[in-house]
Design a protein around this motif. Sequence first.
Motif, PDB file in Angstrom:
ATOM      1  N   HIS A   1       0.810  -1.230   0.000  1.00  0.00           N
ATOM      2  CA  HIS A   1       0.000   0.000   0.000  1.00  0.00           C
ATOM      3  C   HIS A   1       0.841   1.278   0.000  1.00  0.00           C
ATOM      4  O   HIS A   1       0.303   2.374   0.107  1.00  0.00           O
TER       5      HIS A   1
ATOM      6  N   LYS B   1       0.730   0.675  -5.656  1.00  0.00           N
ATOM      7  CA  LYS B   1      -0.490   0.689  -6.465  1.00  0.00           C
ATOM      8  C   LYS B   1      -0.168   0.853  -7.952  1.00  0.00           C
ATOM      9  O   LYS B   1       0.564   1.764  -8.339  1.00  0.00           O
TER      10      LYS B   1
ATOM     11  N   GLU C   1     -12.693   4.360   5.929  1.00  0.00           N
ATOM     12  CA  GLU C   1     -12.663   3.292   4.933  1.00  0.00           C
ATOM     13  C   GLU C   1     -14.085   2.808   4.705  1.00  0.00           C
ATOM     14  O   GLU C   1     -14.764   2.393   5.658  1.00  0.00           O
TER      15      GLU C   1
ATOM     16  N   ASP D   1     -15.695  -5.873   2.699  1.00  0.00           N
ATOM     17  CA  ASP D   1     -15.349  -5.768   1.283  1.00  0.00           C
ATOM     18  C   ASP D   1     -15.313  -4.304   0.857  1.00  0.00           C
ATOM     19  O   ASP D   1     -16.266  -3.551   1.118  1.00  0.00           O
ATOM     20  N   PRO D   2     -14.239  -3.870   0.198  1.00  0.00           N
ATOM     21  CA  PRO D   2     -14.132  -2.454  -0.202  1.00  0.00           C
ATOM     22  C   PRO D   2     -15.282  -2.030  -1.112  1.00  0.00           C
ATOM     23  O   PRO D   2     -15.746  -2.804  -1.954  1.00  0.00           O
TER      24      PRO D   2
ATOM     25  N   PRO E   1     -15.590   0.955  -3.497  1.00  0.00           N
ATOM     26  CA  PRO E   1     -15.102   2.171  -4.165  1.00  0.00           C
ATOM     27  C   PRO E   1     -16.213   2.974  -4.819  1.00  0.00           C
ATOM     28  O   PRO E   1     -16.088   4.199  -4.949  1.00  0.00           O
TER      29      PRO E   1
ATOM     30  N   THR F   1      -5.663   1.524  -1.763  1.00  0.00           N
ATOM     31  CA  THR F   1      -5.342   0.591  -2.829  1.00  0.00           C
ATOM     32  C   THR F   1      -6.582   0.213  -3.623  1.00  0.00           C
ATOM     33  O   THR F   1      -6.524   0.018  -4.846  1.00  0.00           O
ATOM     34  N   HIS F   2      -7.722   0.118  -2.948  1.00  0.00           N
ATOM     35  CA  HIS F   2      -8.975  -0.261  -3.604  1.00  0.00           C
ATOM     36  C   HIS F   2      -9.863   0.945  -3.920  1.00  0.00           C
ATOM     37  O   HIS F   2     -11.003   0.768  -4.358  1.00  0.00           O
TER      38      HIS F   2
ATOM     39  N   ASN G   1     -11.302   2.965  -1.880  1.00  0.00           N
ATOM     40  CA  ASN G   1     -12.482   2.992  -1.006  1.00  0.00           C
ATOM     41  C   ASN G   1     -12.262   3.776   0.281  1.00  0.00           C
ATOM     42  O   ASN G   1     -12.947   3.544   1.279  1.00  0.00           O
TER      43      ASN G   1
END
Length: 458
Positions: free
Chosen positions: A164, A179, A388, A396-397, A399, A421-422, A424
């Motif tokens: 990350h 990323k 987050e 679960d992310p 976004p 990274t996701h 989100n």
Amino acid sequence: MNAVTTTDSIAASTTDLPQRRHLATTIPGPRSQQLMAAKQTAVALGVGTTMPVFAARAAGGVVEDVDGNVLIDLGSGIAVTTVGSSAPRVVDAVRDQVGRFTHTCFMVTPYESYVQVATRLNALAPGTHEKRTALFNSGAEAVENAIKIARVHTGRQAVVAFDHAYHGRTNLTMALTAKSMPYKHGFGPFAPEVYRAPLSYPYRDGDIDGTAAARRATSLIEKQVGADNVAAVIIEPIQGEGGFIVPAAGFLAALAAWCRDNGVIFIADEVQTGFARTGAMFACEHENVVPDLLVSAKGIAGGLPLSAVTGRADVMDAPHVGGLGGTYGGNPLACAAALAVMDTIEADGLIGRARQIETLMTGRLRDLQTRQSRLGDVRGRGAMIAVEIVHPGGTDPDPDTTKAVAAFAHAHGVIVLTCGTHGNVLRFLPPLTISDDLLHEALDIIEAAFDATAGGHA
């Protein structure tokens, strides 16, 4: 340190730009739309923008666009205008310097302000040992030079970064960055001898504490790289683009101890976390960690390009004469601004103000978390706070919701950024001079954004 100055007086002293949100048009307004159309034909496609508006002026905790909309600033130009936009001491210092000279190149005819900045940084950086500083232009440039210094000092080549991580957009710093999109995709091959270790990520680590997470990382380094091959371990004490991840207590200290035991240079990348942002001058101070090298930029000079590597004198002095430098590194205008920034942080009690902002923001966001299960985690230090966002009922992310909340905030006059990274994580980086009233109003809009994007349901 002087007592904390009231936020209203700080904000009022910056400029005649009113410290209030005001929407004169829908966002984007007609002039911003015209300029965005011009951007498409004049600026390379790869240069993106977060907001669809063009700035006309900024002060304190607000940004005014070319259509007369005044936006609440929760981004600070990505943690740069920490002392507020158009901070009075910074403006005065730069005006004075530009009237005397704008450039000579410190490597040709040096000037006192460069030495003054280095002296101040040596005193401010953690640790009582003798230190040296070298000045550069950007965070990525300073990171590259920190790696150069570590390699010369140790005679080793390998560098370890973390999951990350974000360290910049140059070839070496892209290799250090974790990323792929949008930072690395299609730009390889990257610099060799860069390895990656697992970070401490409390929200997703379960019961793994900081010390155990450090053992997990160092065990992997020993097995896959070999301690004797490692020149440096580089880490953000609180990750920035990676999602404002605050490692579990003990992680940084255990990592630093492993570095000391193995002759590895411990580099703290404080580009985003430095200069009072987290409620300490540097974020590694929260864990009583003294790095061998400390990299700073962003908030260092109130918006002018400047960065620095500060560290142990024996390490910093390892490169040969002429091995460090750059045409613009430590530009006199930026040095004047940096001295004014450091004066402002001390005189206006902005380290204490960052802690006040943390209390206000985390209180509001954790209250919202009790009503919105999509706020999986609220984290951060000082005026570096994030949420987050996850799908309800799990981790679960999400976004898509993150983008929708940010878009709602933008449309209603609040500058807010996403990361992770996701993609989100919603991140908040207000200037330390922002008023409580502006913060509360911005958070009201964030709450409305969650309601609007969920149809009112958690």
